[in-house]
Scaffold this active site. Structure first.
Site, PDB file in Angstrom:
ATOM      1  N   SER A 259       0.730  -1.211  -0.030  1.00 43.42           N
ATOM      2  CA  SER A 259       0.069   0.050   0.018  1.00 43.42           C
ATOM      3  C   SER A 259       1.114   1.241   0.160  1.00 43.42           C
ATOM      4  O   SER A 259       0.290   2.539  -0.145  1.00 43.42           O
ATOM      5  CB  SER A 259      -0.990  -0.101   1.240  1.00 43.42           C
TER       6      SER A 259
ATOM      7  N   ASP B  96       5.212  -7.207   2.591  1.00 44.63           N
ATOM      8  CA  ASP B  96       4.529  -7.703   1.365  1.00 44.63           C
ATOM      9  C   ASP B  96       5.577  -7.992   0.340  1.00 44.63           C
ATOM     10  O   ASP B  96       6.368  -7.114  -0.068  1.00 44.63           O
ATOM     11  CB  ASP B  96       3.635  -6.671   0.586  1.00 44.63           C
TER      12      ASP B  96
ATOM     13  N   LYS C  43       4.357 -11.515   3.563  1.00 46.24           N
ATOM     14  CA  LYS C  43       3.033 -11.638   3.352  1.00 46.24           C
ATOM     15  C   LYS C  43       2.869 -11.805   1.729  1.00 46.24           C
ATOM     16  O   LYS C  43       3.398 -11.100   1.005  1.00 46.24           O
ATOM     17  CB  LYS C  43       2.185 -10.590   4.066  1.00 46.24           C
TER      18      LYS C  43
ATOM     19  N   GLU D   5      -0.129 -12.736  -1.194  1.00 43.48           N
ATOM     20  CA  GLU D   5      -1.541 -12.757  -1.463  1.00 43.48           C
ATOM     21  C   GLU D   5      -2.115 -14.018  -2.310  1.00 43.48           C
ATOM     22  O   GLU D   5      -1.279 -14.286  -3.355  1.00 43.48           O
ATOM     23  CB  GLU D   5      -2.240 -11.347  -2.401  1.00 43.48           C
TER      24      GLU D   5
ATOM     25  N   GLU E 169      -9.190  -9.895   4.128  1.00 42.38           N
ATOM     26  CA  GLU E 169      -9.643  -8.430   3.878  1.00 42.38           C
ATOM     27  C   GLU E 169     -11.013  -8.441   3.161  1.00 42.38           C
ATOM     28  O   GLU E 169     -11.170  -9.086   2.196  1.00 42.38           O
ATOM     29  CB  GLU E 169      -8.626  -8.027   2.977  1.00 42.38           C
TER      30      GLU E 169
END
Length: 271
Positions: free
Chosen positions: A52, A90, A120, A122, A189
């Site tokens: 982000s 991330d 992390k 996804e 999320e």
């Protein structure tokens, strides 16, 4: 004689024990040394160096443009600032969706060059082999299911995920698969609170929610959002604990006035 206080580092084992003991996990994003120090002093358990940063630091509409080099830069700064918190980062888009070997190389480079403690990634079963390759090498991995921002062009919206039965069932099976291969936690999320609670109760590893209700084992927010620095971002799940944008505008306006009037610096502020 002063004695330095011994600071006990939060580890993946700490996070797992918190789940077992019913203690909620606090997580916030951080992208720089100074913010990391402040959040660490506040006792935040996990600092997430999120991709982000592409949005809140660089102004991109999505997280896709940020590179591995960019993430290593931010992660290194946060790792230097955090003395207690576990630092999680991330892996950016494109660095782990290919072959397991490619994902492994990106993971190793991040760990060696940034000094963080865990990664992390996804996704679920689609990248299971890649995650397993990383975990088998001794690198802790936190999963991320539900709204996965790196897949925004596939979703076409930042709306709530897993509302349909088929997607909810896939999310539940993905969560179990991630636990089975050794992930130490999973971020959930923007999914229905009922589903997040069900998933959390089905797992022995902690879930960290963002827009996923109070049934998760912990919560994470983007620090810029939580502090009110991102002025126009107001999703339902966000609670602002400061209005930093307005405060900064007010302070900078006063500074400019004092400079132009000659009031700054005054005699006590000169050498």
């Amino acid at each position: 004689m002063s004695v330095n206080k011994i600071i006990k580092r939060v580890t993946t084992n700490t996070i797992l024990a918190m789940k077992a003991n019913g203690e909620k996990v606090s997580m916030l994003t951080a992208y720089d040394y100074s913010t990391a120090r402040a959040l660490d002093d506040a006792g935040i358990d996990v600092l997430l160096v999120g991709d982000s940063a592409a949005n809140v630091f660089a102004g991109y509409e999505t997280t896709l443009p940020i590179t591995l080099d960019n993430m290593i830069y931010h992660a290194s700064a946060v790792a230097r600032g955090a003395k207690r918190a576990l630092v999680l980062v991330d892996l950016p888009f494109g660095e782990y969706q290919g072959t397991p070997e490619d994902a492994f190389k990106s993971a190793v480079r991040m760990m060696k060059e940034s000094g963080v403690h865990a990664l992390k990634l996804e996704g679920g079963v689609e990248i299971l082999e890649n995650i397993k390759k990383i975990i088998d090498a001794g690198i802790p991995v936190c999963g991320h299911l539900g709204l996965t921002p790196q897949s925004i062009n596939k979703f076409g919206t930042f709306g709530v995920r897993a509302q349909a039965d088929a997607e909810a069932e896939k999310l539940k099976s993905d969560a179990l698969a991630l636990q089975e291969i050794g992930c130490f936690a999973i971020v959930l999320e923007k999914i229905p609170a009922k589903l997040a609670k069900e998933v959390s109760e089905s797992l022995s590893i902690p879930t960290i929610g963002i827009g996923a209700g109070n049934g998760c084992d912990g919560q994470v927010l983007v620090v810029n959002d939580m502090l009110g620095f991102t002025k126009d971002f107001k999703p339902k799940f966000l609670r602002r604990y400061m209005e930093m944008y307005d405060g900064m505008v007010e302070a900078a306006t006063k500074y400019a006035e004092d400079v132009k009037s000659g009031n700054y610096p005054n005699e006590s502020e000169q050498y």
